[in-house]
Write a protein that holds these residues in place. Structure first.
Motif, PDB file in Angstrom:
ATOM      1  N   LEU A 549       0.809  -1.245   0.036  1.00  0.00           N
ATOM      2  CA  LEU A 549      -0.128   0.040   0.007  1.00  0.00           C
ATOM      3  C   LEU A 549       0.902   1.307   0.049  1.00  0.00           C
ATOM      4  O   LEU A 549       0.797   2.129  -0.764  1.00  0.00           O
ATOM      5  CB  LEU A 549      -0.943   0.055   1.179  1.00  0.00           C
ATOM      6  CG  LEU A 549      -1.711   1.164   1.357  1.00  0.00           C
ATOM      7  CD1 LEU A 549      -2.722   1.457   0.171  1.00  0.00           C
ATOM      8  CD2 LEU A 549      -2.637   1.166   2.659  1.00  0.00           C
ATOM      9  N   GLN A 550       1.832   1.130   1.059  1.00  0.00           N
ATOM     10  CA  GLN A 550       2.627   2.603   0.974  1.00  0.00           C
ATOM     11  C   GLN A 550       3.561   2.695  -0.547  1.00  0.00           C
ATOM     12  O   GLN A 550       3.707   3.660  -0.985  1.00  0.00           O
ATOM     13  CB  GLN A 550       3.887   2.324   1.862  1.00  0.00           C
ATOM     14  CG  GLN A 550       3.280   2.213   3.308  1.00  0.00           C
ATOM     15  CD  GLN A 550       2.666   0.940   4.035  1.00  0.00           C
ATOM     16  OE1 GLN A 550       2.284   0.069   3.390  1.00  0.00           O
ATOM     17  NE2 GLN A 550       2.671   1.179   5.198  1.00  0.00           N
ATOM     18  N   ASP A 551       4.035   1.288  -1.104  1.00  0.00           N
ATOM     19  CA  ASP A 551       4.664   1.450  -2.348  1.00  0.00           C
ATOM     20  C   ASP A 551       3.512   2.094  -3.443  1.00  0.00           C
ATOM     21  O   ASP A 551       4.017   3.282  -4.188  1.00  0.00           O
ATOM     22  CB  ASP A 551       4.848   0.157  -2.849  1.00  0.00           C
ATOM     23  CG  ASP A 551       6.055  -0.539  -2.155  1.00  0.00           C
ATOM     24  OD1 ASP A 551       6.533   0.290  -1.393  1.00  0.00           O
ATOM     25  OD2 ASP A 551       6.321  -1.649  -2.430  1.00  0.00           O
ATOM     26  N   LEU A 552       2.427   1.825  -3.384  1.00  0.00           N
ATOM     27  CA  LEU A 552       1.585   2.453  -4.315  1.00  0.00           C
ATOM     28  C   LEU A 552       0.938   3.797  -4.022  1.00  0.00           C
ATOM     29  O   LEU A 552       0.983   4.593  -5.160  1.00  0.00           O
ATOM     30  CB  LEU A 552       0.236   1.567  -4.383  1.00  0.00           C
ATOM     31  CG  LEU A 552       0.018   0.212  -4.889  1.00  0.00           C
ATOM     32  CD1 LEU A 552      -1.189  -0.506  -4.761  1.00  0.00           C
ATOM     33  CD2 LEU A 552       0.788   0.046  -6.275  1.00  0.00           C
ATOM     34  N   GLU A 553       0.828   4.047  -2.864  1.00  0.00           N
ATOM     35  CA  GLU A 553       0.747   5.702  -2.675  1.00  0.00           C
ATOM     36  C   GLU A 553       1.799   6.634  -2.850  1.00  0.00           C
ATOM     37  O   GLU A 553       1.735   7.415  -3.321  1.00  0.00           O
ATOM     38  CB  GLU A 553       0.466   5.762  -0.923  1.00  0.00           C
ATOM     39  CG  GLU A 553      -0.819   5.192  -0.465  1.00  0.00           C
ATOM     40  CD  GLU A 553      -0.887   5.221   0.977  1.00  0.00           C
ATOM     41  OE1 GLU A 553      -2.208   5.113   1.546  1.00  0.00           O
ATOM     42  OE2 GLU A 553       0.025   5.134   1.627  1.00  0.00           O
ATOM     43  N   GLY A 554       2.981   5.937  -3.031  1.00  0.00           N
ATOM     44  CA  GLY A 554       4.242   6.600  -3.461  1.00  0.00           C
ATOM     45  C   GLY A 554       4.105   6.971  -4.888  1.00  0.00           C
ATOM     46  O   GLY A 554       4.865   7.623  -5.469  1.00  0.00           O
ATOM     47  N   CYS A 555       3.369   6.173  -5.789  1.00  0.00           N
ATOM     48  CA  CYS A 555       3.197   6.456  -7.092  1.00  0.00           C
ATOM     49  C   CYS A 555       2.080   7.260  -7.563  1.00  0.00           C
ATOM     50  O   CYS A 555       2.088   7.379  -8.766  1.00  0.00           O
ATOM     51  CB  CYS A 555       2.932   4.838  -7.847  1.00  0.00           C
ATOM     52  SG  CYS A 555       4.167   3.683  -7.605  1.00  0.00           S
ATOM     53  N   LEU A 556       1.373   7.811  -6.505  1.00  0.00           N
ATOM     54  CA  LEU A 556       0.237   8.816  -6.986  1.00  0.00           C
ATOM     55  C   LEU A 556       0.734   9.699  -7.763  1.00  0.00           C
ATOM     56  O   LEU A 556       0.010  10.187  -8.870  1.00  0.00           O
ATOM     57  CB  LEU A 556      -0.442   9.244  -5.720  1.00  0.00           C
ATOM     58  CG  LEU A 556      -1.720   9.989  -5.744  1.00  0.00           C
ATOM     59  CD1 LEU A 556      -2.577   9.255  -6.821  1.00  0.00           C
ATOM     60  CD2 LEU A 556      -2.163  10.397  -4.371  1.00  0.00           C
ATOM     61  N   GLU A 557       1.880  10.305  -7.525  1.00  0.00           N
ATOM     62  CA  GLU A 557       2.193  11.516  -8.237  1.00  0.00           C
ATOM     63  C   GLU A 557       3.234  11.220  -9.273  1.00  0.00           C
ATOM     64  O   GLU A 557       3.643  12.098 -10.059  1.00  0.00           O
ATOM     65  CB  GLU A 557       3.093  12.684  -7.226  1.00  0.00           C
ATOM     66  CG  GLU A 557       2.011  13.166  -6.277  1.00  0.00           C
ATOM     67  CD  GLU A 557       0.872  13.976  -6.708  1.00  0.00           C
ATOM     68  OE1 GLU A 557       1.024  14.466  -7.828  1.00  0.00           O
ATOM     69  OE2 GLU A 557      -0.061  13.892  -5.895  1.00  0.00           O
ATOM     70  N   ALA A 558       3.703   9.868  -9.376  1.00  0.00           N
ATOM     71  CA  ALA A 558       4.462   9.290 -10.490  1.00  0.00           C
ATOM     72  C   ALA A 558       3.900   8.095 -10.816  1.00  0.00           C
ATOM     73  O   ALA A 558       4.354   6.879 -10.776  1.00  0.00           O
ATOM     74  CB  ALA A 558       5.815   9.028  -9.913  1.00  0.00           C
ATOM     75  N   PRO A 559       2.673   8.142 -11.874  1.00  0.00           N
ATOM     76  CA  PRO A 559       2.384   6.848 -12.285  1.00  0.00           C
ATOM     77  C   PRO A 559       3.017   5.883 -13.223  1.00  0.00           C
ATOM     78  O   PRO A 559       2.766   4.765 -13.398  1.00  0.00           O
ATOM     79  CB  PRO A 559       0.854   7.465 -12.914  1.00  0.00           C
ATOM     80  CG  PRO A 559       0.753   8.899 -12.581  1.00  0.00           C
ATOM     81  CD  PRO A 559       2.070   9.322 -12.167  1.00  0.00           C
ATOM     82  N   GLU A 560       4.113   6.714 -13.928  1.00  0.00           N
ATOM     83  CA  GLU A 560       5.080   5.994 -14.463  1.00  0.00           C
ATOM     84  C   GLU A 560       5.656   4.921 -13.757  1.00  0.00           C
ATOM     85  O   GLU A 560       6.389   3.986 -14.525  1.00  0.00           O
ATOM     86  CB  GLU A 560       5.968   6.891 -15.291  1.00  0.00           C
ATOM     87  CG  GLU A 560       7.097   7.485 -14.468  1.00  0.00           C
ATOM     88  CD  GLU A 560       6.413   8.882 -13.814  1.00  0.00           C
ATOM     89  OE1 GLU A 560       7.102   9.398 -13.182  1.00  0.00           O
ATOM     90  OE2 GLU A 560       5.091   9.037 -14.230  1.00  0.00           O
TER      91      GLU A 560
END
Length: 807
Positions: A549-560
C-alpha cells in the motif's frame, strides 16, 4: 423421461403366503436332501388331510416347492410315506401327483403299508396298475425305510427315515418367510423410488424463489426419508445374509442354504443399484433446482441494476445534449460531478454482479449462455457510462482547442517580427491557457518553458503553427494524464479498502475465535482448523498493509513508476498461490459450519451485509483486479515513461494467475506415488486426445487412426511430463470439481518431439527412449498445439545447453 432401474424380481411366482397353511401342515416339504444325479428330494409324509386338499392348491404347493431350487434341468424324487395308509389312498395320491406335479419327476419312492393285509392289497393293486403309473412316472414300491438306502444315502435322509440329515420344518418356514418378505420389501422400495423419481421429473418450475426454496426443502426431506428406508432394508438384508452364512453356505451339502444366500445377495445388489441410480438422479435434480434458484436471484439482481444504469445513462445523456460552448461544458461538468460518485457506486455493484455471473458460469451453470449475455449487457451499460463521461471531457478539450486555434489564426504575422511582438503574442497565448479548464491546465511555468522557442529569431515566422501544435500536444497529454490519474486513484483507493476488509476479517472473525464470550457459539473442532478456514490471509494482510500500500501511495504523483513497483514485489505475490490452493478446503469447511451461530454473531457485530465466505473470496478477486487496472494504465500510457515496466508488471500478474490456475489443477492429482511438490511449478496443463504405440508391441503407428483415442490431461513440469485421466467425482452436488488420476510419467531428459503428424495439423508426437514409446497428441486447437510445442522446445533446448556446458 425417468427410468431409474428395473424393478427386482420376486423370488417365485407363488409365494409362501398363498400356500403357507398347507406347508405348515407338512403336506409336502423340502428337507434339503439329494438323490442320484443331484435330484432334489420332496417328501410327502403321512397326512390325513392330503385327500381333502383341492387340486388347485396341491398344484400351487408343488409349483412353490419345485421353483425354490432355481436350477435349469433339475430333477426331483418324491418320497411318498404311506406306511400307515391303504392302497386306495396310495393310488389316489399317485394319480394326483401325476396330474399336478409341474417339474421333471425322476422317481417316486413309495413306502407301502406295513400291515400284512394292506401290504398284500397294495402289491396286488400295484401289479395290475403298474403299467399305467410307469407310463406317467417311474414308481418304486418299498417295503421299509431300509429299502430307501438303495436309492438315497442315509446322510440325505431325515431322522424319520433313519437318516442323519438335520432338518427342522418350523425353522425352514421362518427362513422362507424372511427371504420372501425381504424380496417383497425390496420391490416396494423400488416402486417408491420409481414414484418419487417420476414426481421429481414432472415437477413444474415456478418463477417464485420461495416456491423453489420450498421444493428444494420438501424434495430433500423426502429423499432423506427414502434413504433411511433403503438403509433399514439393507440392514435387514445383511442380517439375513449373515444368518445364512452361519448356516454353512460354503458346505456343498447345504445346497438349499447356498441358493437362499445367492437370492438375498442378488436382492441386496439390486437394492444397491437402485440406490446408486436414485442418488445420481436426485443429485442432478437437486442441482437443477439449486441452479434455477440461483438464476432467479441473478435475474432479479440484473433487472434492479439495469434500471439503475438506465436511469444514470438518461441523466448523463441530458447533460451532453445542449453542450455547445466552454461555459455550458463547465456547467455540465459541475452537474456531472454530482453524478460521478453515485455512478461509481452503481458501477461497482454492477461489477460485483458481473463477477457473480462469471462465478456461476465457471460452476457449469446450465444457463451459462444467458448469464454471460446478462454480464455483457451490464458491461455494455458501464462502458456506455464511461464513454459518455469521457465524451464530455473530450468535448470540453475540443472546444478549448477550437478557441485556441481561432486565437492563433487571428494573430498578425507582423507581431512576430520583433522580440516585443512575439512576447506580446505569447502573453495572449498564456492568458488563454490560464483560462483553460482545470483538468487540462499545465500551469504557466511549464507553458513558458514550452513557448520559449517561439521568441527565437529562427522560429518567429512559424510561431502560429508551433503554437497550435503545442496546444494540441497539451490537449492529448492532459487527456492521458487525467485518465492515468483516475486509474491510479482507483488502484490506491481500492487497495486501501482491500487492506481494511482483510483487517476486518482477521479481527472480526479470526481473532474472535479466542474470545471467551463467544466460545459457546463456536464448535470446538472449528477452533483447531482456523488455518484451513482463513489460509495464509494474515501473511497477505501484512504484505499489503506494511509494504505494498505504501509503495502504491508513493506512485500517486508518479504513475510511470507503478509498473516497477509491481515487478519489485513480484516474488511476494507468490503467497497468493498458497491461498488459492487452500481455497477448496476452506470452502468445504465453510459449507459445513456456515450456519454456526458464531459466524452470524461476528457478522452482526461487523455490520457486514455479506457473509464471511464473500470476504474470503476477496484475495482471489483482488488478484484478478490488478491485471485489469494494469491494462487500463497501459491503454492510457502510449509511449510514455515506464510503459515497458507496466507491460512487464501486467505479464507478471497474468503469469501469476495462470500459475495459480495450474496449481489448483495440480492439487487434484491422485495416485502419484512420489511427492508431487518435488516436481516444482506446473509450466502448462491441459486436456488432449492421445494415441499410444510401443515399438515392441503389435500396434503400428500407421494403424493408430483405427483406434479410439484416450482422453488425457497433461501436466508439464521442467523435468517431467505427467499423463492423467480427468474424473468428475470430487465433492458433492453442485460443488463437484475435477480430479486427475495419475497414469504415466515421462522424464524430459528422454523425451523427443515431432512437430507435425500427417493428416491433422493439430497433432504432434512425443516420443520416449528412442521411440520405444510414441504418443500422438491431438490438441483442441492449432494455437494450443503451438503453445505447447514452444514450451517443449524451450525445455529441450535448455537441456541441450546444460549438457554441452557439462561436457
Amino acid at each position: 423421461c425417468y427410468n431409474m432401474c428395473v424393478l427386482p424380481e420376486v423370488t417365485v411366482p407363488v409365494s409362501l403366503k398363498e400356500v403357507g397353511g398347507y406347508i405348515e401342515k407338512q403336506v409336502a416339504y423340502l428337507s434339503g436332501g439329494r438323490g442320484e444325479d443331484s435330484s432334489v428330494i420332496i417328501t410327502l409324509p403321512e397326512c390325513s388331510a392330503f385327500s381333502d386338499i383341492p387340486e388347485e392348491a396341491l398344484a400351487k404347493v408343488f409349483t412353490y416347492l419345485t421353483l425354490i431350487p432355481r436350477q435349469p434341468g433339475v430333477k426331483f424324487i418324491i418320497i411318498l410315506d404311506r406306511r400307515l395308509d391303504t392302497w386306495a389312498s396310495i393310488k389316489t395320491a399317485l394319480a394326483r401327483i401325476a396330474a399336478s406335479f409341474p417339474g421333471n419327476l425322476h422317481l417316486v419312492l413309495v413306502l407301502r403299508p406295513t400291515s400284512f393285509f394292506h401290504r398284500t392289497v397294495t402289491d396286488i393293486g400295484f401289479r395290475f396298475s403298474q403299467e399305467d403309473f410307469m407310463l406317467k412316472m417311474p414308481v418304486v414300491m418299498l417295503s421299509s425305510v431300509t429299502d430307501l438306502l438303495h436309492y438315497i444315502d442315509e446322510n440325505q435322509l431325515t431322522s424319520e427315515f433313519g437318516g442323519t440329515l438335520d432338518y427342522c420344518h418350523s425353522d425352514w418356514i421362518v427362513l422362507r418367510t424372511a427371504i420372501e418378505s425381504f424380496a417383497v420389501t425390496v420391490k416396494d422400495i423400488a416402486q417408491m423410488l420409481q414414484g418419487f423419481g417420476t414426481e421429481l421429473a414432472e415437477t413444474a418450475l415456478s418463477d417464485e424463489g420461495k416456491t423453489i426454496e420450498y421444493l428444494l426443502e420438501s424434495h430433500t426431506d423426502k429423499y432423506r426419508k427414502l434413504k433411511d428406508a433403503i438403509r433399514s432394508v439393507s440392514k435387514e438384508g445383511r442380517h439375513l445374509l449373515a444368518s445364512l452364512e452361519s448356516s454353512g453356505k460354503e458346505d456343498d451339502s447345504q445346497w438349499d442354504v447356498r441358493l437362499d444366500w445367492e437370492t438375498v445377495q442378488r436382492l441386496l445388489a439390486q437394492l444397491r443399484d437402485m440406490e446408486s441410480a436414485f442418488d445420481g438422479f436426485f443429485e442432478k435434480h437437486h442441482l437443477k433446482l439449486h441452479q434455477y434458484l440461483q438464476l432467479l436471484r441473478y435475474e432479479q439482481s440484473f433487472q434492479e441494476m439495469e434500471l439503475c444504469l438506465e436511469h444514470l445513462t438518461a441523466q448523463e445523456r441530458e447533460l451532453s445534449i445542449s453542450v455547445d460552448t466552454l461555459v455550458q461544458t463547465e456547467q455540465a461538468l459541475k452537474r456531472l460531478d454530482s453524478l460521478e460518485s453515485n455512478a461509481q457506486e452503481v458501477m461497482s455493484r454492477a461489477q460485483i454482479i458481473i463477477l457473480h455471473g462469471h462465478q456461476l458460469s465457471a460452476g457449469h451453470h446450465y444457463a451459462m449462455a444467458l448469464i454471460m449475455q446478462r454480464c455483457n449487457e451490464l458491461r455494455h451499460y458501464c462502458d456506455t457510462l464511461n464513454a459518455r463521461y469521457t465524451c464530455v471531457l473530450h468535448l470540453q478539450a475540443h472546444t478549448w482547442c477550437d478557441d485556441g486555434a481561432y486565437l492563433l489564426a487571428n494573430q498578425l504575422i507582423d507581431k512576430y517580427q520583433s522580440k516585443e511582438g512575439a512576447q506580446a503574442a505569447l502573453r495572449d497565448i498564456e492568458q488563454f491557457l490560464e483560462g483553460a479548464p482545470s483538468m487540462l491546465s499545465l500551469g504557466p511555468d511549464i507553458l513558458a518553458i514550452e513557448y520559449e522557442a517561439v521568441i527565437t529569431p529562427q522560429l518567429a515566422n512559424n510561431a502560429l503553427w508551433l503554437s497550435l501544435c503545442l496546444l494540441l500536444c497539451v490537449y492529448f497529454c492532459m487527456c492521458v494524464c487525467v485518465c492515468r490519474s483516475h486509474v491510479m486513484r482507483e488502484l490506491i483507493e481500492t487497495e486501501r479498502i482491500y487492506v481494511e476488509e482483510l483487517l476486518s476479517v482477521l479481527l472480526g472473525y479470526r481473532a474472535e475465535m479466542d474470545n471467551p464470550a463467544l466460545s459457546g457459539l463456536l464448535p470446538p473442532i472449528l477452533r483447531s482448523k482456523r488455518d484451513i478456514l482463513f489460509g495464509n490471509m494474515p501473511e497477505i494482510y501484512n504484505f499489503h498493509s506494511r509494504v505494498f500500500l505504501q509503495d502504491l501511495e508513493g506512485c500517486l504523483e508518479a504513475p510511470e513508476s507503478v509498473g516497477a513497483c509491481f515487478l519489485e514485489r513480484k516474488e511476494s505475490f507468490q503467497m497468493y498461490e498458497c491461498y488459492c490452493q487452500n481455497k477448496p478446503r476452506s470452502e468445504a469447511l465453510w459449507r459445513q459450519f456456515s450456519d454456526c451461530g458464531f459466524f452470524q454473531e461476528c457478522q452482526k457485530k461487523l455490520e457486514h451485509k455479506l457473509g464471511l465466505d464473500s470476504y474470503l473470496l476477496k484475495p482471489v478477486q483482488r488478484l484478478t483486479k490488478y491485471q485489469l487496472l494494469l491494462k487500463e494504465l497501459l491503454k492510457h500510457s502510449p509511449d510514455c515513461e515506464g510503459t515497458s515496466e507496466l507491460q512487464g508488471a501486467l505479464t507478471a500478474m497474468l503469469d501469476l494467475l495462470k500459475s495459480v490456475n495450474d496449481s489448483m489443477h495440480q492439487i487434484a492429482i491422485t495416485g502419484y506415488e512420489g511427492d508431487i511438490c518435488e516436481l516444482g511449478r506446473v509450466l502448462m496443463q491441459g486436456s488432449f486426445s492421445v494415441w499410444i504405440s510401443h515399438k515392441k508391441g503389435p500396434t503400428r503407428m500407421k494403424e493408430l487412426a483405427r483406434f479410439k483415442p484416450m482422453q488425457r490431461h497433461l501436466f508439464l513440469y521442467e523435468r517431467v511430463l505427467l499423463f492423467c485421466k480427468r474424473r468428475e467425482e470430487h465433492g458433492d452436488g453442485c460443488d463437484k470439481t475435477p480430479c486427475y488420476s495419475f497414469k504415466h510419467c515421462l522424464k524430459m531428459t528422454a523425451v523427443g518431439i515431432t512437430e507435425n503428424v500427417k493428416g491433422d495439423v493439430k497433432k504432434f508426437e512425443i516420443w520416449y527412449s528412442g521411440r520405444e514409446e510414441v504418443y500422438v497428441v491431438q490438441a483442441p486447437t492449432l494455437e494450443v498445439k503451438m503453445t505447447w510445442l514452444n514450451e517443449l522446445r524451450r525445455i529441450l533446448t535448455n537441456q541441450q545447453k546444460l549438457l554441452r556446458g557439462l561436457i
